[in-house]
Design a protein around this motif. Sequence first.
Motif, PDB file in Angstrom:
ATOM      1  N   ASN A  40       0.814  -1.147  -0.409  1.00  0.00           N
ATOM      2  CA  ASN A  40       0.009   0.304   0.608  1.00  0.00           C
ATOM      3  C   ASN A  40       0.770   1.070   0.065  1.00  0.00           C
ATOM      4  O   ASN A  40       0.607   2.063   0.699  1.00  0.00           O
ATOM      5  N   ARG A  61       2.168   1.536   3.304  1.00  0.00           N
ATOM      6  CA  ARG A  61       1.697   2.973   4.210  1.00  0.00           C
ATOM      7  C   ARG A  61       2.426   4.004   3.813  1.00  0.00           C
ATOM      8  O   ARG A  61       2.348   5.268   4.475  1.00  0.00           O
ATOM      9  N   LYS A  63      -5.816   8.741   7.175  1.00  0.00           N
ATOM     10  CA  LYS A  63      -5.548   9.096   6.484  1.00  0.00           C
ATOM     11  C   LYS A  63      -5.274   7.152   5.323  1.00  0.00           C
ATOM     12  O   LYS A  63      -4.951   6.976   5.847  1.00  0.00           O
ATOM     13  N   GLU A  64      -5.429   7.790   4.358  1.00  0.00           N
ATOM     14  CA  GLU A  64      -4.081   6.569   3.766  1.00  0.00           C
ATOM     15  C   GLU A  64      -2.565   6.364   3.416  1.00  0.00           C
ATOM     16  O   GLU A  64      -2.284   5.111   3.426  1.00  0.00           O
ATOM     17  N   TYR A  65      -2.400   7.419   3.870  1.00  0.00           N
ATOM     18  CA  TYR A  65      -0.383   7.168   4.593  1.00  0.00           C
ATOM     19  C   TYR A  65       0.033   7.777   5.718  1.00  0.00           C
ATOM     20  O   TYR A  65      -0.926   8.263   6.058  1.00  0.00           O
TER      21      TYR A  65
END
Length: 269
Positions: A98, A144, A169-171
Motif C-alpha cells: 500500500n 503506507r 488517512k491513506e498514508y
Amino acid sequence: MYEIIEKGAQIADDVKIGNFCVIKSGAKIGKGSIIDDFCFIDSNVEIGENNHICTGVHLKGKVKIGNNNFIEDNCIFGLPSKHIGYHFYQGRVIIGDNNFIGQNCTIDCGNNHLSDKRPELKTYLACDLPESEDFEDATIIGNRCYILNNVTIHHNCRVGLGNLPDCAKEYDTIICSGCCLNGFVQLRKGAELSSGTFVREFASLGEGCVAAMLSHIVKDVLPFSSILKNKNRGYAPTFMAKFSQTKDDVDKLREKFQAKRSGILKLYE
C-alpha cells in the motif's frame, strides 16, 4: 505488442504487460499486477499482487515488492549501494504494501560492510523486524508510505517502520519531492519530510516527527518533534492528533527511541 519474457519467469495469468518490457528468467509477478511499457524486471525480482508498475521502471538485482503498490514512471530500484569502496556490493530492496512512489525515484539496495566495525547498527536499524531473518543487507520501505517525485533513498535505509497504529488517512509516512536519505537513515512510521530535505547518513528520525522544507537533518530527531530551520521547536501536536497520541504516549516512545539510538549522532534538543 512486443516484449521479451524469458523462460522461467513466473507470471500470474491475469498480469498485464506493456510493450517493450524485458522480464528475466526467475522473476515472479503476482496476480492482478500491471507492468506498463519499457519496464525491466530482473531475475531476482518478486512482485506481489495488484501492483501497478508504470512506464520505464527498472527493478534490478534483488527487489521484493509486496501488494497494492503504485510505482510511477522511470523509478530505478535495486542498483548497488553507493558507498566508497563498496559500490559493487548488491544486497536487497524490500518494499511493503500500500505504498505510492512517485516519478524518477531511486532506491539503492543495502550492503553489509559495516557489520564488523559497528555491530550496533544492525540491531538498532532492525528493531522493528522479525529476528528470524537477517535484514542487514536490505534497504526497506514499510507499509503506507507516500513518496513523491525525485526522491533518492540510499543503502540500508529504513522507512515507515515503527511503533504507531495506522492513521485514519491513506498514508502514514510522507517524503515530499526532492528529498535525499543517505546511507543507514531511519525514517520511522508517521514521520514527514517536506520538499528538498536532506538527511545525513546514520541519522534516525523518530515516529511522527516533521522536518520543514529544505531542512538539512544532521542529528537524530525524537518522536513527534518539529524541526524548523534546523532547530527543534518541540512537540508536533498536529501529528500527535493524526495518530491519536497523548503526551504520555509520546514520552514513552521517546524513551524507547533513546534506548535504541545508534549513538553515532547527537540529538536535536
